[in-house]
Structures are given as structure tokens and as C-alpha cells.
Design a protein around this motif. Structure first.
Motif, mmCIF file in Angstrom:
data_model
loop_
_atom_site.group_PDB
_atom_site.id
_atom_site.type_symbol
_atom_site.label_atom_id
_atom_site.label_comp_id
_atom_site.label_asym_id
_atom_site.label_seq_id
_atom_site.Cartn_x
_atom_site.Cartn_y
_atom_site.Cartn_z
ATOM 1 N N VAL A 133 17.154 28.106 23.295
ATOM 2 C CA VAL A 133 17.422 26.662 22.549
ATOM 3 C C VAL A 133 17.461 25.754 23.596
ATOM 4 N N LYS A 134 18.503 26.306 24.511
ATOM 5 C CA LYS A 134 18.699 25.246 25.814
ATOM 6 C C LYS A 134 17.481 24.735 26.330
ATOM 7 N N GLN A 135 16.418 25.463 26.440
ATOM 8 C CA GLN A 135 15.268 24.951 27.122
ATOM 9 C C GLN A 135 14.603 24.064 26.202
ATOM 10 N N TRP A 136 14.549 24.345 25.004
ATOM 11 C CA TRP A 136 13.947 23.192 24.107
ATOM 12 C C TRP A 136 15.077 22.239 24.190
ATOM 13 N N GLN A 137 16.176 22.275 24.393
ATOM 14 C CA GLN A 137 17.128 20.883 24.462
ATOM 15 C C GLN A 137 16.586 20.258 25.484
ATOM 16 N N ILE A 138 16.220 20.760 26.609
ATOM 17 C CA ILE A 138 15.840 20.130 27.852
ATOM 18 C C ILE A 138 14.484 19.321 27.458
ATOM 19 N N GLU A 139 13.639 20.059 26.728
ATOM 20 C CA GLU A 139 12.268 19.456 26.512
ATOM 21 C C GLU A 139 12.568 18.323 25.615
ATOM 22 N N ARG A 140 13.426 18.360 24.675
ATOM 23 C CA ARG A 140 13.520 17.397 23.675
ATOM 24 C C ARG A 140 13.918 16.014 24.336
ATOM 25 N N TYR A 141 14.997 16.264 25.202
ATOM 26 C CA TYR A 141 15.735 15.127 25.905
ATOM 27 C C TYR A 141 14.457 14.546 26.809
ATOM 28 N N LYS A 142 13.704 15.412 27.453
ATOM 29 C CA LYS A 142 12.242 14.836 28.126
ATOM 30 C C LYS A 142 11.620 13.815 27.097
ATOM 31 N N ASP A 143 11.291 14.413 26.026
ATOM 32 C CA ASP A 143 10.646 13.694 25.006
ATOM 33 C C ASP A 143 11.391 12.396 24.585
ATOM 34 N N TYR A 144 12.560 12.297 24.352
ATOM 35 C CA TYR A 144 13.429 11.057 24.084
ATOM 36 C C TYR A 144 13.252 10.144 25.256
ATOM 37 N N ILE A 145 13.144 10.544 26.443
ATOM 38 C CA ILE A 145 13.077 9.549 27.617
ATOM 39 C C ILE A 145 11.768 8.906 27.455
ATOM 40 N N LYS A 146 10.494 9.799 27.433
ATOM 41 C CA LYS A 146 9.358 9.026 27.181
ATOM 42 C C LYS A 146 9.249 8.248 26.022
ATOM 43 N N THR A 147 9.949 8.291 24.803
ATOM 44 C CA THR A 147 9.737 7.384 23.859
ATOM 45 C C THR A 147 10.602 6.118 24.057
ATOM 46 N N ILE A 148 11.965 6.285 24.822
ATOM 47 C CA ILE A 148 12.577 5.166 25.128
ATOM 48 C C ILE A 148 11.844 4.266 26.091
ATOM 49 N N LYS A 149 11.147 4.911 27.104
ATOM 50 C CA LYS A 149 10.503 4.105 27.787
ATOM 51 C C LYS A 149 9.361 3.236 27.420
ATOM 52 N N LYS A 150 8.626 3.749 26.191
ATOM 53 C CA LYS A 150 7.771 3.086 25.507
ATOM 54 C C LYS A 150 8.174 2.180 24.405
ATOM 55 N N ASP A 151 9.526 2.046 24.188
ATOM 56 C CA ASP A 151 9.946 1.316 23.139
ATOM 57 C C ASP A 151 10.314 -0.110 23.598
ATOM 58 N N LYS A 152 9.385 -1.067 23.154
ATOM 59 C CA LYS A 152 9.685 -2.471 23.674
ATOM 60 C C LYS A 152 10.629 -3.281 22.989
ATOM 61 N N SER A 153 11.405 -2.677 22.149
ATOM 62 C CA SER A 153 12.278 -3.337 21.467
ATOM 63 C C SER A 153 13.699 -3.478 22.336
ATOM 64 N N LEU A 154 13.616 -2.288 23.385
ATOM 65 C CA LEU A 154 14.879 -2.184 24.157
ATOM 66 C C LEU A 154 14.852 -3.037 25.500
ATOM 67 N N SER A 155 15.581 -3.713 25.929
ATOM 68 C CA SER A 155 15.600 -4.237 27.251
ATOM 69 C C SER A 155 15.588 -3.379 28.217
ATOM 70 N N LYS A 156 15.169 -3.713 29.562
ATOM 71 C CA LYS A 156 15.289 -2.764 30.681
ATOM 72 C C LYS A 156 16.599 -2.243 31.012
ATOM 73 N N GLU A 157 17.579 -3.171 30.734
ATOM 74 C CA GLU A 157 18.834 -2.744 30.983
ATOM 75 C C GLU A 157 19.404 -1.515 29.950
ATOM 76 N N GLN A 158 18.780 -1.662 28.868
ATOM 77 C CA GLN A 158 19.090 -0.547 27.661
ATOM 78 C C GLN A 158 18.067 0.580 27.922
ATOM 79 N N GLN A 159 17.061 0.534 28.266
ATOM 80 C CA GLN A 159 16.399 1.568 28.464
ATOM 81 C C GLN A 159 16.876 2.432 29.710
ATOM 82 N N LYS A 160 17.396 1.640 30.834
ATOM 83 C CA LYS A 160 17.860 2.442 31.844
ATOM 84 C C LYS A 160 19.085 3.300 31.746
ATOM 85 N N ALA A 161 20.013 2.599 30.971
ATOM 86 C CA ALA A 161 21.121 3.059 30.255
ATOM 87 C C ALA A 161 20.855 4.402 29.555
#
Length: 239
Positions: A133-161
Motif C-alpha cells: 500500500v505504501k509503495q502504491w502511495q508513492i506511485e500515486r504521489y508521482k502521478d499527482y506530480i505529473k498531473t500538476i506539472k501539466k495543469d496550465k490553470s496553475l501558476s508556476k509558483e502554485q505548481q512548485k509548492a
């Protein structure tokens, strides 16, 4: 292994009851989790009415706020559903065995060893699922990061945070995995022994309470009998 004990406690089926909230995981969420992470349980439920009844009680009762932590707990509960039942079976086996000993005087020397072994196997399985479960948790966080980096509605500062926060979560989860793996065999053994000790203590308390209740009942009966004898031995009052 305090964390392990707390995790086992969370497996108890009755522990899924909690107050309903608008933004909660509910029946459909946990059913979807079973379909994804433990489809074998659904197959077993289709063939076993008793098993199906227990599963449906869990599905109907489950409610937890929609947080990432609760998502992990829900996945863990789903993965360990059969283990929770095995834990209850081991408890009942010990209690029934001890009761047979008490009633018949039979010696069941292998009872404790057998039940401890069953509990140990459950704890070991739960441990492995916890790591998964913890390994899946890490993989899910990595997927969140990919999604955030592609989200154009967020500013660079918001993405970075947001990315920084998720990276912190990844580091924390990796540290938890490292802690779980350290001296894991001894931790599993200790957890199994502590849980068994709790079962044995619960049984001993139950027997003690029953004996005290029986003694109190015998004393009450003896006192009542003594009063009856005293009343019967009284001489009639002369008229």
C-alpha cells in the motif's frame, strides 16, 4: 510494534463504522476498491452466503472522509479483508479450545502454539500488504506530480509548492517503509505475541467474571436457603 498493532486494530470489521459526512468514502468507493485490489473476495462472496453477508455489512457500514490517508486505509482494509476474518477465527479457536479444556479437563497442549502460528501468519501477510500500500502511495504521489506539472490553470509558483509538498510526502513514506523493514521478522513476531496475549487475557477475564458471578449466585442461594430454614424452625406463637 505499536504501529503494527494499531494497523491490526484497524482491520477489525466493526471499526469501519463512523459518522456520515458529505465528502466521504462510502459503499460505492469501497466496492470499487474491492474490484480493483481484491476481486477474489467478491468472487468468494458470490459463492459463500455467510462470507457475502459479512462483506455486505462492511460495504454498507463503511464511511470515512475523503483524504489521502483514508484512501490508504481503505485500500489496506480491502487487501486485508480475509486476514481480518482469519484473526477473528483464531480468536474463536482459542476461546473454544480453552472452554473445552475447562469443561472437560482435556489437555490441549498444542492449542496455544497453533493459534500463535495462525496469528503470526496473519501479521506477516498484513505486513506485506502494508508495504505494498505504501509503495502504491508513492506511485500515486508521482502521478499527482505529473498531473500538476501539466495543469496550465496553475501558476508556476502554485505548481512548485504543490510538487514540493508531494515530494515531502514521498520522502516521508519512503522513511516509513524503511522503518517497517528494519528488524521486520522480530516486529512481526512481537506483534503476533502481543495480540495473542490480549486474546488470552480477554479469555481469562471472561472466565474470572463468570466464576465470580457463579460464586455470588451460590452465596445468594445459600443465604436464601438459610433464611428459609430459620423461618421453618421458628416455634409458632401461642394464641
Amino acid at each position: 510494534m505499536k504501529k503494527g498493532l494499531l494497523f491490526l486494530a484497524a482491520l477489525a470489521v466493526s471499526s469501519v463504522l463512523c459518522a456520515q459526512e458529505n465528502q466521504n468514502f462510502g459503499r460505492e468507493d469501497i466496492l470499487a476498491a474491492f474490484k480493483e485490489y481484491n476481486p477474489a473476495a467478491l468472487e468468494k462472496a458470490a459463492q459463500n452466503p455467510a462470507y457475502n453477508e459479512i462483506l455486505n455489512k462492511v460495504l454498507s457500514a463503511y464511511s470515512a472522509p475523503k483524504t489521502d490517508a483514508n484512501l490508504n486505509e481503505m485500500i489496506a482494509l480491502v487487501l486485508n479483508f480475509d486476514y481480518s476474518l482469519q484473526l477473528q477465527t483464531a480468536r474463536e479457536e482459542y476461546i473454544n479450545g480453552r472452554t473445552l479444556q475447562f469443561v472437560s479437563g482435556a489437555e490441549l497442549a498444542a492449542l496455544e502454539d497453533r493459534v500463535i502460528k495462525e496469528i503470526h501468519d496473519v501479521v506477516q501477510g498484513v505486513y506485506k500488504n502494508t508495504l505494498q500500500v505504501k509503495q502504491w502511495q508513492i506511485e500515486r504521489y508521482k502521478d499527482y506530480i505529473k498531473t500538476i506539472k501539466k495543469d496550465k490553470s496553475l501558476s508556476k509558483e502554485q505548481q512548485k509548492a504543490a510538487v514540493a509538498g508531494l515530494n515531502d510526502q514521498i520522502k516521508t513514506t519512503k522513511a516509513e517503509i524503511k522503518t517497517l523493514k528494519k528488524n521486520s521478522k522480530q516486529k512481526i513476531k512481537d506483534t503476533a505475541n502481543v495480540y495473542f496475549a490480549e486474546i488470552r487475557s480477554d479469555y481469562d477475564k471472561k472466565i474470572l467474571a463468570e466464576r465470580q458471578a457463579a460464586r455470588a449466585q451460590d452465596l445468594q442461594a445459600a443465604q436464601s436457603s438459610a433464611r428459609d430454614i430459620k423461618a421453618n424452625n421458628k416455634k409458632p406463637v401461642a394464641q
